[in-house]
Design a protein around this motif. Structure first.
Motif, PDB file in Angstrom:
ATOM      1  N   GLN A  65      -8.416  -6.589  17.292  1.00  6.99           N
ATOM      2  CA  GLN A  65      -7.015  -7.037  17.300  1.00  6.99           C
ATOM      3  C   GLN A  65      -6.331  -6.707  18.626  1.00  6.99           C
ATOM      4  O   GLN A  65      -5.463  -7.445  19.079  1.00  6.99           O
ATOM      5  CB  GLN A  65      -6.237  -6.398  16.140  1.00  6.99           C
ATOM      6  N   THR A  66      -6.704  -5.592  19.237  1.00 10.91           N
ATOM      7  CA  THR A  66      -6.145  -5.264  20.549  1.00 10.91           C
ATOM      8  C   THR A  66      -6.543  -6.351  21.543  1.00 10.91           C
ATOM      9  O   THR A  66      -5.743  -6.775  22.378  1.00 10.91           O
ATOM     10  CB  THR A  66      -6.689  -3.904  21.056  1.00 10.91           C
ATOM     11  N   GLY A  67      -7.796  -6.807  21.398  1.00 11.25           N
ATOM     12  CA  GLY A  67      -8.272  -7.880  22.262  1.00 11.25           C
ATOM     13  C   GLY A  67      -7.419  -9.123  22.132  1.00 11.25           C
ATOM     14  O   GLY A  67      -6.999  -9.720  23.129  1.00 11.25           O
ATOM     15  N   LEU A  68      -7.114  -9.497  20.875  1.00 13.76           N
ATOM     16  CA  LEU A  68      -6.305 -10.697  20.647  1.00 13.76           C
ATOM     17  C   LEU A  68      -4.889 -10.512  21.202  1.00 13.76           C
ATOM     18  O   LEU A  68      -4.307 -11.432  21.787  1.00 13.76           O
ATOM     19  CB  LEU A  68      -6.258 -11.031  19.154  1.00 13.76           C
ATOM     20  N   ILE A  69      -4.349  -9.316  21.041  1.00 11.50           N
ATOM     21  CA  ILE A  69      -3.010  -9.035  21.562  1.00 11.50           C
ATOM     22  C   ILE A  69      -3.014  -9.149  23.091  1.00 11.50           C
ATOM     23  O   ILE A  69      -2.114  -9.739  23.688  1.00 11.50           O
ATOM     24  CB  ILE A  69      -2.527  -7.639  21.098  1.00 11.50           C
TER      25      ILE A  69
ATOM     26  N   LEU B 174      -0.804 -11.634  25.436  1.00 12.65           N
ATOM     27  CA  LEU B 174       0.254 -11.161  26.341  1.00 12.65           C
ATOM     28  C   LEU B 174      -0.104 -11.246  27.817  1.00 12.65           C
ATOM     29  O   LEU B 174       0.781 -11.357  28.656  1.00 12.65           O
ATOM     30  CB  LEU B 174       0.622  -9.718  25.987  1.00 12.65           C
ATOM     31  N   LEU B 175      -1.373 -11.168  28.139  1.00 13.46           N
ATOM     32  CA  LEU B 175      -1.737 -11.103  29.560  1.00 13.46           C
ATOM     33  C   LEU B 175      -2.000 -12.479  30.150  1.00 13.46           C
ATOM     34  O   LEU B 175      -2.632 -13.319  29.529  1.00 13.46           O
ATOM     35  CB  LEU B 175      -2.990 -10.241  29.747  1.00 13.46           C
ATOM     36  N   ASP B 176      -1.499 -12.697  31.346  1.00  9.08           N
ATOM     37  CA  ASP B 176      -1.918 -13.845  32.142  1.00  9.08           C
ATOM     38  C   ASP B 176      -1.784 -13.468  33.619  1.00  9.08           C
ATOM     39  O   ASP B 176      -1.511 -12.307  33.937  1.00  9.08           O
ATOM     40  CB  ASP B 176      -1.116 -15.108  31.794  1.00  9.08           C
ATOM     41  N   SER B 177      -1.986 -14.431  34.491  1.00 11.80           N
ATOM     42  CA  SER B 177      -2.038 -14.094  35.921  1.00 11.80           C
ATOM     43  C   SER B 177      -0.676 -13.662  36.471  1.00 11.80           C
ATOM     44  O   SER B 177      -0.581 -13.216  37.605  1.00 11.80           O
ATOM     45  CB  SER B 177      -2.569 -15.280  36.707  1.00 11.80           C
ATOM     46  N   GLU B 178       0.383 -13.801  35.680  1.00 14.31           N
ATOM     47  CA  GLU B 178       1.716 -13.421  36.148  1.00 14.31           C
ATOM     48  C   GLU B 178       2.017 -11.934  35.937  1.00 14.31           C
ATOM     49  O   GLU B 178       3.044 -11.443  36.381  1.00 14.31           O
ATOM     50  CB  GLU B 178       2.787 -14.247  35.429  1.00 14.31           C
TER      51      GLU B 178
ATOM     52  N   LEU C 117     -11.023  -8.012  30.388  1.00 10.37           N
ATOM     53  CA  LEU C 117      -9.641  -8.500  30.292  1.00 10.37           C
ATOM     54  C   LEU C 117      -9.329  -9.427  31.461  1.00 10.37           C
ATOM     55  O   LEU C 117      -8.704 -10.474  31.281  1.00 10.37           O
ATOM     56  CB  LEU C 117      -8.658  -7.322  30.273  1.00 10.37           C
ATOM     57  N   HIS C 118      -9.760  -9.036  32.636  1.00 12.45           N
ATOM     58  CA  HIS C 118      -9.488  -9.875  33.804  1.00 12.45           C
ATOM     59  C   HIS C 118     -10.169 -11.233  33.671  1.00 12.45           C
ATOM     60  O   HIS C 118      -9.574 -12.277  33.944  1.00 12.45           O
ATOM     61  CB  HIS C 118      -9.954  -9.168  35.084  1.00 12.45           C
TER      62      HIS C 118
ATOM     63  N   PHE D  83       1.485  -3.899  31.528  1.00  8.91           N
ATOM     64  CA  PHE D  83       0.889  -3.527  30.246  1.00  8.91           C
ATOM     65  C   PHE D  83      -0.122  -2.412  30.477  1.00  8.91           C
ATOM     66  O   PHE D  83      -0.954  -2.502  31.373  1.00  8.91           O
ATOM     67  CB  PHE D  83       0.181  -4.736  29.608  1.00  8.91           C
ATOM     68  N   ILE D  84      -0.016  -1.374  29.675  1.00  9.83           N
ATOM     69  CA  ILE D  84      -0.992  -0.286  29.772  1.00  9.83           C
ATOM     70  C   ILE D  84      -1.759  -0.253  28.458  1.00  9.83           C
ATOM     71  O   ILE D  84      -1.156  -0.216  27.380  1.00  9.83           O
ATOM     72  CB  ILE D  84      -0.288   1.069  30.037  1.00  9.83           C
ATOM     73  N   ILE D  85      -3.058  -0.311  28.567  1.00 10.73           N
ATOM     74  CA  ILE D  85      -3.886  -0.342  27.369  1.00 10.73           C
ATOM     75  C   ILE D  85      -4.580   1.008  27.224  1.00 10.73           C
ATOM     76  O   ILE D  85      -5.279   1.463  28.137  1.00 10.73           O
ATOM     77  CB  ILE D  85      -4.902  -1.497  27.446  1.00 10.73           C
ATOM     78  N   LEU D  86      -4.335   1.640  26.086  1.00 12.47           N
ATOM     79  CA  LEU D  86      -4.904   2.967  25.831  1.00 12.47           C
ATOM     80  C   LEU D  86      -5.894   2.851  24.675  1.00 12.47           C
ATOM     81  O   LEU D  86      -5.504   2.842  23.512  1.00 12.47           O
ATOM     82  CB  LEU D  86      -3.785   3.952  25.496  1.00 12.47           C
ATOM     83  N   PRO D  87      -7.195   2.760  24.984  1.00 13.09           N
ATOM     84  CA  PRO D  87      -8.205   2.618  23.922  1.00 13.09           C
ATOM     85  C   PRO D  87      -8.268   3.864  23.047  1.00 13.09           C
ATOM     86  O   PRO D  87      -7.798   4.943  23.440  1.00 13.09           O
ATOM     87  CB  PRO D  87      -9.514   2.428  24.687  1.00 13.09           C
TER      88      PRO D  87
END
Lengths: 365, 189
Positions: B39-43, B47-51, B67-68, B83-87
Motif C-alpha cells: 500500500q505504501t507503494g501505491l501511495i 503522490l510522486l511525479d517528476s515535479e 520509486l524513481h 515526501f519522506i518515506i520511512l520503511p
C-alpha cells in the motif's frame, strides 16, 4: 442579515445547457475537427499561443466545441493543460536552429540569407473574396495541385536551416549591448503565483501566453507615447523550432518534434555609459510565441523592453502589464460579475435609500 | 489500470487526511515495491511525479531506485524532500532524525513542507492516543505502535501552525491513517 447562499436553479441551468448544445447543431451542419485543423490556421495559432498548450488537434477540437469562441476555447485548453502530467522538460533550444518559413527585417534591406517573405497576409488587398462562397472541394484540390506544380527555378533555392540572425551582425559591430547568455532554469508561472518584482523569465512567460488583443493594445499604447520603447523590428522569423528532451543521466538528447514559433527581436535605441561617456547603442526587446502571431510577438518585444526599463507610465509598470494581459484572469474576473451578487447589491441599495431618506428628511425640516 | 488504482488511492488519502485517526483500507499495489508495504507503494505511485522530490530513510537504494523508475520523481536528501518515506525497518532514532530534518514550510508558503509516509507495525493495537482537531468531532481514538517519543517529537515540529509536517501512516495490514499538522495527539494511559 447573514450570508444567504444561492440555492435552486439547477433545472434552469440544465435547460440552459441544452439550449447551448442545440445552438451548435441547430443548422444541421457539421464540421470535422480534421477540417478545422486543415483550414483554420490563424485561429489555431492564436489559441495555442494564449492557452500555452501546443496541440493543433486539441485546439481544433476546442474550436469546434466552443463554436469558434476564442475566450471559451482558450479556457477549455488551459483547463485541459492543467490536468496533464509533465513527463519531461525540453532542453534549451536556439532559434538559430529553426527551419525558417518566413524571415524579414525592417532594419536592413540586405540581410545575409535574404528577406524570406514566406506566407503572410501582409501583402494582401483586404478585399472579401466572394468566389470562396461557391468554392468546392474540387476547387481546393485544384488550387493545391496548381501551387505544388510550380517549378522552382534552378539556382533560386536558399538554405532555410541555420539562418544567421540579424542581431548577430549588429553585435559583431559592437552596436548592441552585449549580455552573457542566461541559461538558468526559468521560474514557472504555471506552478508559482507571480510575485513582484518579477524575474525576466516570468515576464516573458506571462507575455507569451497573454491575450493577443491585450498584448497588442498595451504595446500600441507604449509606442504612441505611454512608454518610451520605440522599436525597429530587427527580425521577425517564423518557422519550425526543433525540441529535444534529455533523459536522466544520459548525455544524448532526443528529438521529440518541432513547434511552429514566431520570434521577434526589436532594436531599441538607448543611452549607455561607456568609460564615463554617454554613447548611443541598441537595446533588444524580445518576443516569441507559439504559432504564427507576428503582431503579438512584436508587441511583446515592446513590452519586454518597457518592463526591463521601469519608468513612470503604466506600460513600464510590471504589475499593471503582467496582471492584466492574461486571458483567463481578465475574462474570468469580468465574467464573474454575472454571478449572483444579490446581497452585495442589496446592501448598496439599502445604503443609498438611507442616504436619500436622510437628506430628504433634512430638506423637509 | 494503474490510473484507476491511484485515483482510488488518492480519494482514500483525502479521506484519511480529512478525518484524522480514521482507519482506511487502501488497495494493494499492482507493481512490486518491496521491501515497502504494498500500500505504501501505491501511495507513492499516487503522490510522486517528476515535479516533486523524495527521500527514503536509511538511504535505501533499492527502494529509491524503484520509486524513481516508476514515478520519475527525483531522490534528494531529507531536508529538501517533499515526501519522506520511512520503511518499517527504520529505527526510532532514524525516524526522529528524519522528522527533525523535514521541511516545515515558511509563513508565506506553509504548503512547501514535507509529507512523511511512515510505515508502522499496526494501526489497530499498540499505544493508545487521543486525537483532537479539525476533522474530528470531540475526540478520536487511535491505537498504533508508534512510540510516544516520536509523537512528542511530531508535536514539537508542529508547534507553530501553519508550519509543520503531515503524516501518512501505513501498517502491515495495509491500513492507512492520516495525521495532518492540525491534529493534536495525546497519549492515553
Amino acid at each position: 442579515m447573514g450570508y444567504v447562499a444561492v440555492t435552486g436553479g439547477k433545472e434552469a441551468i440544465e435547460a440552459s445547457l441544452q439550449h447551448l448544445f442545440y445552438e451548435r447543431v441547430k443548422h444541421g451542419k457539421w464540421l470535422s475537427v480534421e477540417t478545422i485543423k486543415g483550414t483554420m490556421r490563424g485561429f489555431i495559432d492564436h489559441i495555442m499561443s494564449e492557452s500555452s498548450l501546443y496541440s493543433e488537434d486539441l485546439a481544433a477540437l476546442a474550436m469546434k466545441q466552443s463554436e469558434g469562441n476564442v475566450e471559451e476555447a482558450v479556457f477549455l485548453l488551459r483547463a485541459h493543460r492543467s490536468t496533464l502530467p509533465r513527463l519531461y522538460y525540453s532542453t534549451i533550444t536556439d532559434p538559430r536552429d529553426m527551419f525558417v518559413h518566413r524571415r524579414i527585417s525592417a532594419s536592413f534591406k540586405e540581410i545575409p540569407g535574404g528577406q524570406i517573405l514566406g506566407s503572410s497576409h501582409d501583402y494582401l488587398h483586404r478585399l472579401l473574396d466572394f468566389s470562396l462562397i461557391e468554392e468546392t472541394e474540387e476547387d481546393v484540390w485544384q488550387k493545391k495541385l496548381d501551387f505544388e506544380a510550380i517549378e522552382v527555378p534552378e539556382g533560386s533555392s536558399i538554405p532555410l536551416e541555420k539562418l544567421p540572425k540579424v542581431m548577430d551582425y549588429l553585435r559583431a559591430e559592437g552596436l548592441l549591448n552585449d549580455f552573457p547568455v542566461n541559461d538558468e532554469e526559468p521560474d514557472d508561472v504555471t506552478k508559482m503565483s507571480l510575485t513582484f518584482p518579477s524575474s525576466r523569465s516570468e515576464r516573458l512567460q506571462i507575455l507569451t501566453r497573454g491575450q493577443t488583443g491585450g498584448i497588442v493594445s498595451l504595446g500600441y499604447a507604449g509606442l504612441r507615447g505611454y512608454g518610451s520603447s520605440h522599436p525597429n523590428v530587427g527580425e521577425v522569423r517564423v518557422g519550425e523550432q526543433p525540441i529535444h528532451i534529455q533523459l536522466d543521466g544520459e548525455e544524448e538528447e532526443y528529438y521529440i518534434g518541432s513547434i511552429k514559433l514566431t520570434e521577434v527581436e526589436s532594436f531599441i535605441p538607448a543611452n549607455v555609459s561607456e568609460n564615463g561617456k554617454e554613447v548611443l547603442a541598441f537595446d533588444i526587446g524580445y518576443g516569441a510565441c507559439f504559432g504564427q502571431n507576428e503582431t503579438k510577438a512584436i508587441a511583446m518585444s515592446i513590452l519586454d523592453h518597457a518592463l526591463e526599463n521601469p519608468e513612470d507610465t503604466p506600460i513600464h509598470d510590471e504589475e499593471f502589464v503582467l496582471l492584466h494581459v492574461d486571458t483567463i484572469e481578465s475574462t474570468g474576473f469580468i465574467s464573474h460579475l454575472k454571478l449572483p451578487h444579490y446581497v452585495t447589491f442589496q446592501s448598496k441599495l439599502e445604503q443609498m435609500r438611507k442616504i436619500k431618506e436622510e437628506s430628504g428628511a433634512s430638506v423637509n425640516e | 489500470m494503474i490510473m484507476h488504482s491511484t485515483q482510488q488511492a488518492y480519494r482514500k488519502l483525502l479521506e484519511a487526511l480529512s478525518f484524522p485517526g480514521k482507519v482506511n483500507s487502501v488497495d494493494t499495489c499492482p507493481n512490486d515495491f518491496s521491501p515497502l508495504i504494498s500500500q505504501t507503494g501505491l501511495i507513492c505511485l499516487t503522490l510522486l511525479d517528476s515535479e516533486v522530490a523524495f527521500h527514503v530513510a536509511e538511504e535505501n537504494n533499492l527502494i529509491t531506485e524503484t520509486l524513481h523508475a516508476y514515478t520519475g520523481s527525483h531522490a534528494t536528501n531529507a531536508r529538501n524532500a517533499d515526501f519522506i518515506i520511512l520503511p518499517l525497518s527504520s529505527s526510532d532514532e532514524e525516524i526522529v532524525k528524519k522528522i527533525n530534518q523535514a521541511k516545515i514550510g515558511d509563513l508565506v508558503r506553509p504548503h512547501k513542507s514535507a509529507t512523511i509516509i511512515l510505515e508502522v507495525e499496526s494501526l489497530k493495537y499498540g499505544y493508545k492516543y487521543s486525537l483532537k482537531g479539525p476533522g474530528i468531532k470531540d475526540t478520536n481514538q487511535l491505537n498504533c505502535t508508534i512510540r510516544p517519543e516520536i509523537m512528542e517529537n511530531r508535536k514539537n515540529i508542529n508547534a507553530e501552525y501553519p508550519l509543520g509536517i503531515d503524516l501518512i501512516l501505513v501498517d502491515q495490514q495495509g491500513y492507512v491513517v492520516g495525521l495532518p499538522r492540525t491534529t493534536q495527539i495525546m497519549e492515553v494511559y
